[in-house]
Enzyme design. Sequence first.
Site, PDB file in Angstrom:
ATOM      1  CE  LYS A  44      -3.460  -1.022  -0.560  1.00  0.00           C
ATOM      2  NZ  LYS A  44      -3.875  -1.743  -1.824  1.00  0.00           N
ATOM      3  CG  ASN A  48      -0.396  -2.029  -8.224  1.00  0.00           C
ATOM      4  OD1 ASN A  48      -0.267  -2.877  -9.091  1.00  0.00           O
ATOM      5  ND2 ASN A  48      -0.506  -2.335  -6.942  1.00  0.00           N
ATOM      6  CG  HIS A  99       4.330  -6.112  -1.391  1.00  0.00           C
ATOM      7  ND1 HIS A  99       4.395  -4.809  -1.783  1.00  0.00           N
ATOM      8  CD2 HIS A  99       3.097  -6.552  -1.773  1.00  0.00           C
ATOM      9  CE1 HIS A  99       3.255  -4.469  -2.381  1.00  0.00           C
ATOM     10  NE2 HIS A  99       2.460  -5.511  -2.389  1.00  0.00           N
ATOM     11  CB  SER A 129      -3.913   2.488   1.948  1.00  0.00           C
ATOM     12  OG  SER A 129      -4.072   1.899   0.696  1.00  0.00           O
TER      13      SER A 129
HETATM   14  S1  PPS Z   1      -0.574  -3.030  -3.089  1.00  0.00           S
HETATM   15  O1  PPS Z   1      -1.883  -3.724  -3.003  1.00  0.00           O
HETATM   16  O2  PPS Z   1       0.183  -3.220  -1.834  1.00  0.00           O
HETATM   17  O3  PPS Z   1       0.199  -3.400  -4.250  1.00  0.00           O
HETATM   18  O4  PPS Z   1      -0.992  -1.483  -3.171  1.00  0.00           O
HETATM   19  P1  PPS Z   1      -0.082  -0.267  -3.680  1.00  0.00           P
HETATM   20  O5  PPS Z   1      -0.164  -0.192  -5.148  1.00  0.00           O
HETATM   21  O6  PPS Z   1       1.255  -0.336  -3.049  1.00  0.00           O
HETATM   22  O7  PPS Z   1      -0.830   0.974  -3.020  1.00  0.00           O
HETATM   23  C1  PPS Z   1      -2.177   1.261  -3.284  1.00  0.00           C
HETATM   24  C2  PPS Z   1      -2.406   2.712  -2.925  1.00  0.00           C
HETATM   25  O8  PPS Z   1      -1.819   3.558  -3.937  1.00  0.00           O
HETATM   26  C3  PPS Z   1      -2.839   4.365  -4.504  1.00  0.00           C
HETATM   27  N1  PPS Z   1      -2.544   4.625  -5.918  1.00  0.00           N
HETATM   28  C4  PPS Z   1      -2.306   5.845  -6.412  1.00  0.00           C
HETATM   29  N2  PPS Z   1      -2.256   7.051  -5.814  1.00  0.00           N
HETATM   30  C5  PPS Z   1      -2.025   8.123  -6.616  1.00  0.00           C
HETATM   31  N3  PPS Z   1      -1.850   8.049  -7.941  1.00  0.00           N
HETATM   32  C6  PPS Z   1      -1.899   6.858  -8.584  1.00  0.00           C
HETATM   33  N4  PPS Z   1      -1.728   6.812  -9.899  1.00  0.00           N
HETATM   34  C7  PPS Z   1      -2.136   5.691  -7.806  1.00  0.00           C
HETATM   35  N5  PPS Z   1      -2.251   4.371  -8.089  1.00  0.00           N
HETATM   36  C8  PPS Z   1      -2.501   3.737  -6.929  1.00  0.00           C
HETATM   37  C9  PPS Z   1      -4.116   3.564  -4.306  1.00  0.00           C
HETATM   38  O9  PPS Z   1      -5.254   4.351  -4.482  1.00  0.00           O
HETATM   39  C10 PPS Z   1      -3.897   3.071  -2.877  1.00  0.00           C
HETATM   40  O10 PPS Z   1      -3.988   4.122  -1.918  1.00  0.00           O
HETATM   41  P2  PPS Z   1      -5.354   4.521  -1.159  1.00  0.00           P
HETATM   42  O11 PPS Z   1      -4.908   5.482  -0.089  1.00  0.00           O
HETATM   43  O12 PPS Z   1      -5.947   3.291  -0.591  1.00  0.00           O
HETATM   44  O13 PPS Z   1      -6.215   5.185  -2.188  1.00  0.00           O
END
Ligand code: PPS
Length: 285
Positions: A44, A48, A99, A129
């Site tokens: 999180k 991605n 991770h 998150s």
């Molecule tokens: S995971 O499941 O661990 O692989 O998740 P991860 O990708 O590390 O983190 C997910 C959070 O990143 C946010 N996110 C983004 N934020 C801003 N811009 C972009 N382009 C973007 N893509 C993913 C996603 O919404 C999750 O955060 P939260 O706070 O839950 O919205």
Amino acid sequence: MAREYFTHKGLLFPCLDYSPEVLNYVENEFQVQDDDVFNVTYPKSGTNWMLEILSLIRCDGDPSWVRSVLNWERAPWVDNQNGLKAALKYPPPRLICSHLPVQLFPKSLQRSKAKIIYTLRCPKDVLVSLYHFSKLLLLLKDPGSLDSFLEDFLSGNVAYGSWFDHVTGWMGLKGNENFFPITYEELQQDPLGSVRRICHFLGKELSEEQMAAVVENASFQSMKGNKMSNFSQAEDQYMDHQKGEFLRKGICGDWRNHLSEAQSQRFDTVYRERMQGLGMTFPWD
Ligand code: PPS
């Protein structure tokens, strides 16, 4: 198997898709290649988003690849069974996500010139998150109340273990020329400057227009509208799509909308204890 964990070397991992055999293989047998690029994070933290940025940099900002190939196929998670299989079949140069904490990462990294991009995020935002995501991702345990989940998070009683251990472990590589740490907050504050620095680290030259295209096509809105990047294609055995979306809010500081003053202070106390020896400051400090 869904929502259950096993313990491997003191850390919790989901039973679904993960196993001690795969984790042992990844740590001891997996051969890192010099031209590998690893997208490493604690869950999180922006994995991605970084995956999308790296995919787009690879294509000089052209969105065709991110719009036609699923993100977990563009950069498989080497930590689990399916991801490992995909990583082993991936034609070089590989783009791989993980991770894993540094002590479980492939040992062969030490003998390679592979590049690691390590994205960190304000841990209170990671907590919030992860709390929401745990309700929809069927690999993870139901988080229960925010109060009890806060304690689980602070003590590392969550999948992949403690945020504090993950960050202090990986940040031990700071200063290594093949290690590039960056924060989610920097990506938010200065996306173009961040992409420029990532390109420099990767030795990839893009024009200003191409870098702007990377930023645009990796934006929260672009990813939300792209079924190859928004996890709408994840199978029902992995995700309960009724419970929410992977791309939830995508902002900094959402913890303020969720943690009480007491919960925030409790977090700060543990944060100070665990982080004071590191001698580093972060955008959220
Ligand atoms: S995971 O499941 O661990 O692989 O998740 P991860 O990708 O590390 O983190 C997910 C959070 O990143 C946010 N996110 C983004 N934020 C801003 N811009 C972009 N382009 C973007 N893509 C993913 C996603 O919404 C999750 O955060 P939260 O706070 O839950 O919205």
